[in-house]
Design a protein around this motif. Structure first.
Motif, PDB file in Angstrom:
ATOM      1  N   ASP A  67      -3.621 -10.300  -6.215  1.00  0.00           N
ATOM      2  CA  ASP A  67      -4.613  -9.806  -5.249  1.00  0.00           C
ATOM      3  C   ASP A  67      -3.971  -8.843  -4.250  1.00  0.00           C
ATOM      4  O   ASP A  67      -4.564  -7.827  -3.882  1.00  0.00           O
ATOM      5  CB  ASP A  67      -5.261 -10.971  -4.498  1.00  0.00           C
ATOM      6  N   LEU A  68      -2.760  -9.161  -3.830  1.00  0.00           N
ATOM      7  CA  LEU A  68      -2.020  -8.326  -2.875  1.00  0.00           C
ATOM      8  C   LEU A  68      -1.748  -6.942  -3.460  1.00  0.00           C
ATOM      9  O   LEU A  68      -1.970  -5.921  -2.797  1.00  0.00           O
ATOM     10  CB  LEU A  68      -0.718  -9.030  -2.504  1.00  0.00           C
ATOM     11  N   VAL A  69      -1.303  -6.902  -4.694  1.00  0.00           N
ATOM     12  CA  VAL A  69      -0.990  -5.615  -5.336  1.00  0.00           C
ATOM     13  C   VAL A  69      -2.268  -4.809  -5.574  1.00  0.00           C
ATOM     14  O   VAL A  69      -2.278  -3.586  -5.393  1.00  0.00           O
ATOM     15  CB  VAL A  69      -0.211  -5.847  -6.654  1.00  0.00           C
ATOM     16  N   SER A  70      -3.344  -5.484  -5.963  1.00  0.00           N
ATOM     17  CA  SER A  70      -4.621  -4.775  -6.152  1.00  0.00           C
ATOM     18  C   SER A  70      -5.103  -4.169  -4.841  1.00  0.00           C
ATOM     19  O   SER A  70      -5.579  -3.028  -4.801  1.00  0.00           O
ATOM     20  CB  SER A  70      -5.687  -5.731  -6.700  1.00  0.00           C
ATOM     21  N   THR A  71      -4.965  -4.915  -3.764  1.00  0.00           N
ATOM     22  CA  THR A  71      -5.350  -4.404  -2.443  1.00  0.00           C
ATOM     23  C   THR A  71      -4.474  -3.229  -2.045  1.00  0.00           C
ATOM     24  O   THR A  71      -4.968  -2.229  -1.508  1.00  0.00           O
ATOM     25  CB  THR A  71      -5.253  -5.522  -1.392  1.00  0.00           C
ATOM     26  N   GLN A  72      -3.182  -3.334  -2.332  1.00  0.00           N
ATOM     27  CA  GLN A  72      -2.261  -2.238  -2.023  1.00  0.00           C
ATOM     28  C   GLN A  72      -2.650  -0.974  -2.797  1.00  0.00           C
ATOM     29  O   GLN A  72      -2.632   0.131  -2.240  1.00  0.00           O
ATOM     30  CB  GLN A  72      -0.838  -2.647  -2.359  1.00  0.00           C
ATOM     31  N   GLN A  73      -3.026  -1.132  -4.048  1.00  0.00           N
ATOM     32  CA  GLN A  73      -3.453   0.026  -4.839  1.00  0.00           C
ATOM     33  C   GLN A  73      -4.737   0.629  -4.284  1.00  0.00           C
ATOM     34  O   GLN A  73      -4.906   1.847  -4.276  1.00  0.00           O
ATOM     35  CB  GLN A  73      -3.653  -0.379  -6.312  1.00  0.00           C
ATOM     36  N   SER A  74      -5.640  -0.208  -3.793  1.00  0.00           N
ATOM     37  CA  SER A  74      -6.873   0.301  -3.177  1.00  0.00           C
ATOM     38  C   SER A  74      -6.558   1.082  -1.907  1.00  0.00           C
ATOM     39  O   SER A  74      -7.159   2.127  -1.645  1.00  0.00           O
ATOM     40  CB  SER A  74      -7.817  -0.857  -2.845  1.00  0.00           C
ATOM     41  N   ILE A  75      -5.612   0.587  -1.125  1.00  0.00           N
ATOM     42  CA  ILE A  75      -5.204   1.298   0.098  1.00  0.00           C
ATOM     43  C   ILE A  75      -4.616   2.660  -0.266  1.00  0.00           C
ATOM     44  O   ILE A  75      -4.928   3.673   0.382  1.00  0.00           O
ATOM     45  CB  ILE A  75      -4.193   0.452   0.907  1.00  0.00           C
ATOM     46  N   ILE A  76      -3.794   2.698  -1.288  1.00  0.00           N
ATOM     47  CA  ILE A  76      -3.187   3.961  -1.725  1.00  0.00           C
ATOM     48  C   ILE A  76      -4.253   4.937  -2.192  1.00  0.00           C
ATOM     49  O   ILE A  76      -4.207   6.131  -1.858  1.00  0.00           O
ATOM     50  CB  ILE A  76      -2.135   3.703  -2.830  1.00  0.00           C
TER      51      ILE A  76
END
Length: 170
Positions: free
Chosen positions: A152-161
């Motif tokens: 979930d953390l990595v998916s959120t990070q990709q959304s932020i990017i």
């Protein structure tokens, strides 16, 4: 700049801030999970005694991946293992169609059947042995939930990017 482009940028900044808040919350959750799992492992070590963790007593089994992750357009998801899905399907089939196979008590099991059935511990790292303490089992469960938090953390990070790229492109 038009009024619509300013509104769109404001919306993107707001979405990015919400995603950043979600990222920070998930990061704190991950830190808490890892701290708790570390505490459980310390409890398990204390329960089993330090002598089990000498250089001579390490698990020499080959490690196999316990989780597979699929990436689809910046969205990370955990892939269910095929064996888990097959066992679920078999259970559903036996529930729907009644008993698939009935074995007599005198019948012996085929060698192929026993080889097809793998040990539930095959490929898993078991530093505390097969009979794990409750603390070690809890640590294993916490680490499994931490993997979902990481996804979930990595998916959120990709959304932020992606939001950042949208903001810079406009």
């Amino acid at each position: 700049m038009t009024v619509q482009s300013i509104k769109r940028k404001n919306e993107l900044y707001l979405e990015k801030m919400e995603l950043t808040d979600k990222f920070v919350t998930l990061h704190e959750k991950l830190q808490n999970e890892l701290s708790l799992a570390s505490l459980c492992i310390s409890k398990a070590k204390t329960t089993h005694g330090i002598s089990l963790f000498s250089v001579n007593s390490f698990d020499s089994h080959d490690l196999e991946p316990s989780v597979r992750i699929d990436v689809d357009n910046g969205k990370f998801t955990i892939v269910k293992e095929l064996e888990e899905e097959e066992t679920k399907k078999e259970k559903e089939e036996t529930d729907e169609g009644g008993d698939k196979k009935k074995k007599d008590s005198g019948e012996s099991e085929d060698v192929e059947d026993s080889e097809a059935k793998k040990s539930p511990f095959a490929g898993q790292f078991r530093p505390f042995g097969v009979l794990e303490s409750t603390a070690a089992k809890d640590a294993r469960k916490i680490y499994k939930s931490a993997i979902q938090t990481i996804v979930d953390l990595v998916s959120t990070q990709q959304s932020i990017i992606s939001k950042t790229h949208e903001l810079t492109d406009n």
